[in-house]
Design a protein around this motif. Structure first.
Motif, short mmCIF file in Angstrom:
data_model
loop_
_atom_site.label_atom_id
_atom_site.label_comp_id
_atom_site.label_asym_id
_atom_site.label_seq_id
_atom_site.Cartn_x
_atom_site.Cartn_y
_atom_site.Cartn_z
N SER A 69 0.80 -1.23 0.00
CA SER A 69 0.00 0.00 0.00
C SER A 69 0.83 1.28 0.00
CB SER A 69 -0.99 0.01 1.16
OG SER A 69 -0.34 0.10 2.41
N GLY A 70 1.43 1.55 -1.13
CA GLY A 70 2.16 2.80 -1.29
C GLY A 70 3.53 2.76 -0.67
N CYS A 71 3.70 3.50 0.42
CA CYS A 71 5.03 3.65 1.02
C CYS A 71 5.19 2.88 2.32
CB CYS A 71 5.30 5.14 1.26
SG CYS A 71 5.44 6.09 -0.27
N ARG A 72 4.36 1.91 2.54
CA ARG A 72 4.46 1.10 3.75
C ARG A 72 5.36 -0.11 3.45
NH1 ARG A 72 1.86 0.73 8.47
NH2 ARG A 72 1.63 -1.30 9.47
N LEU A 73 6.39 -0.27 4.27
CA LEU A 73 7.32 -1.39 4.13
C LEU A 73 7.11 -2.32 5.31
CD1 LEU A 73 9.80 -2.50 2.50
CD2 LEU A 73 11.22 -1.38 4.23
N GLU A 74 6.77 -3.55 5.00
CA GLU A 74 6.64 -4.57 6.04
C GLU A 74 7.86 -5.45 5.97
OE1 GLU A 74 2.91 -6.58 5.50
OE2 GLU A 74 1.78 -4.85 6.21
N LEU A 75 8.42 -5.75 7.13
CA LEU A 75 9.59 -6.60 7.18
C LEU A 75 9.46 -7.59 8.32
CD1 LEU A 75 12.26 -5.29 9.32
CD2 LEU A 75 11.04 -3.47 8.15
N ALA A 86 6.52 -2.91 10.70
CA ALA A 86 6.23 -2.12 9.50
C ALA A 86 6.68 -0.69 9.75
CB ALA A 86 4.74 -2.15 9.20
N ILE A 87 7.14 -0.05 8.67
CA ILE A 87 7.52 1.36 8.74
C ILE A 87 6.95 2.07 7.52
CG2 ILE A 87 9.65 0.97 10.04
CD1 ILE A 87 11.11 1.55 7.33
N GLU A 88 6.75 3.36 7.67
CA GLU A 88 6.35 4.19 6.53
C GLU A 88 7.61 4.76 5.90
OE1 GLU A 88 3.31 4.58 5.21
OE2 GLU A 88 2.55 3.20 6.73
N LEU A 89 7.74 4.54 4.62
CA LEU A 89 8.89 5.08 3.89
C LEU A 89 8.58 6.52 3.49
CD1 LEU A 89 9.63 2.04 1.56
CD2 LEU A 89 10.95 2.77 3.56
N GLU A 90 9.19 7.44 4.17
CA GLU A 90 9.01 8.86 3.86
C GLU A 90 10.31 9.38 3.28
OE1 GLU A 90 8.09 10.43 7.68
OE2 GLU A 90 6.08 9.56 7.71
N ARG A 91 10.21 10.37 2.42
CA ARG A 91 11.42 10.95 1.83
C ARG A 91 12.37 11.48 2.91
NH1 ARG A 91 10.99 12.80 -4.00
NH2 ARG A 91 9.18 11.66 -4.71
N SER A 92 11.81 11.89 4.03
CA SER A 92 12.64 12.47 5.09
C SER A 92 13.17 11.41 6.06
CB SER A 92 11.83 13.51 5.86
OG SER A 92 10.70 12.88 6.47
N ARG A 106 12.59 7.34 -1.46
CA ARG A 106 12.58 8.48 -2.38
C ARG A 106 11.56 8.29 -3.50
NH1 ARG A 106 17.34 9.09 -6.62
NH2 ARG A 106 15.98 7.53 -7.57
N ASP A 107 11.45 7.08 -4.00
CA ASP A 107 10.64 6.83 -5.19
C ASP A 107 9.30 6.16 -4.95
OD1 ASP A 107 12.72 7.95 -6.59
OD2 ASP A 107 13.57 6.05 -7.26
N CYS A 108 8.91 5.95 -3.71
CA CYS A 108 7.62 5.30 -3.48
C CYS A 108 6.50 6.30 -3.73
CB CYS A 108 7.54 4.71 -2.07
SG CYS A 108 7.28 5.91 -0.77
N GLU A 109 5.36 5.74 -4.09
CA GLU A 109 4.16 6.55 -4.35
C GLU A 109 3.19 6.35 -3.19
OE1 GLU A 109 3.72 8.58 -6.96
OE2 GLU A 109 5.67 8.05 -7.80
N PRO A 110 2.92 7.41 -2.41
CA PRO A 110 1.99 7.26 -1.28
C PRO A 110 0.62 6.77 -1.75
CG PRO A 110 3.07 9.40 -1.22
CD PRO A 110 3.43 8.77 -2.52
N ALA A 111 -0.02 5.97 -0.91
CA ALA A 111 -1.36 5.43 -1.26
C ALA A 111 -2.42 6.49 -1.20
CB ALA A 111 -1.69 4.28 -0.33
#
Length: 148
Positions: free
Chosen positions: A65-71, A84-90, A143-148
């Motif tokens: 779902s967009g920029c959510r990374l599950e590990l 899980a973490i949200e991949l944000e540009r910052s 950097r390149d993920c597309e938010p949901a």
């Protein structure tokens, strides 16, 4: 060289040259730069690193779902740990040596301050190069993920 051996040598040389006509085999291609990869390729590379980075743990990653990374990581003989973490540009990532464990760990940091504590560990590796490569792949994923 006898006159009968010359045609055989020429034929052998022609066959050898034809076998090489396609250039280098695919496994000899230079590795693709993470900057030139798609996020799916980066995720695949990250999973390859995670599978071999630590002798006792296996890490796996999935972007959902967009920029959510599950590990998750699995320890030998212990149930898998998931996060899980949200991949944000910052996002601020850091590689640090964990002396008791003898690993190089990739952490998500709580902020930009120099003494900000880590809030999550994304990978532990016996090799510094693997940890740094994972950090770069994660930065580029963010950097390149597309938010949901």
């Amino acid at each position: 060289m006898s006159s009968a051996a010359k045609p055989a040598a020429i034929l052998a040389l022609a066959l050898a040259m034809q076998a090489c006509s396609d250039g280098y085999p695919a496994e000899d291609l230079p590795p693709l730069s993470p900057f030139d990869m798609s996020n799916l390729q980066r995720l695949t590379a990250l999973n390859q690193l995670g599978a071999t980075a630590h002798r006792d743990r296996q890490w796996s990653f999935e972007q959902v779902s967009g920029c959510r990374l599950e590990l998750q990581y699995k320890r030998k003989g212990v149930r898998a740990v998931k996060q899980a973490i949200e991949l944000e540009r910052s996002i601020r990532l850091d590689v640090a040596f964990d002396e008791p464990d003898g690993t190089f760990d990739v952490h998500v940091m709580a902020g930009d301050e120099p003494n900000a504590p880590p809030v999550a560990t994304l990978l532990e590796s016996a090799k510094w190069t693997h940890a740094v490569q994972a950090e770069l792949l994660l930065q580029l994923l963010a950097r390149d993920c597309e938010p949901a």
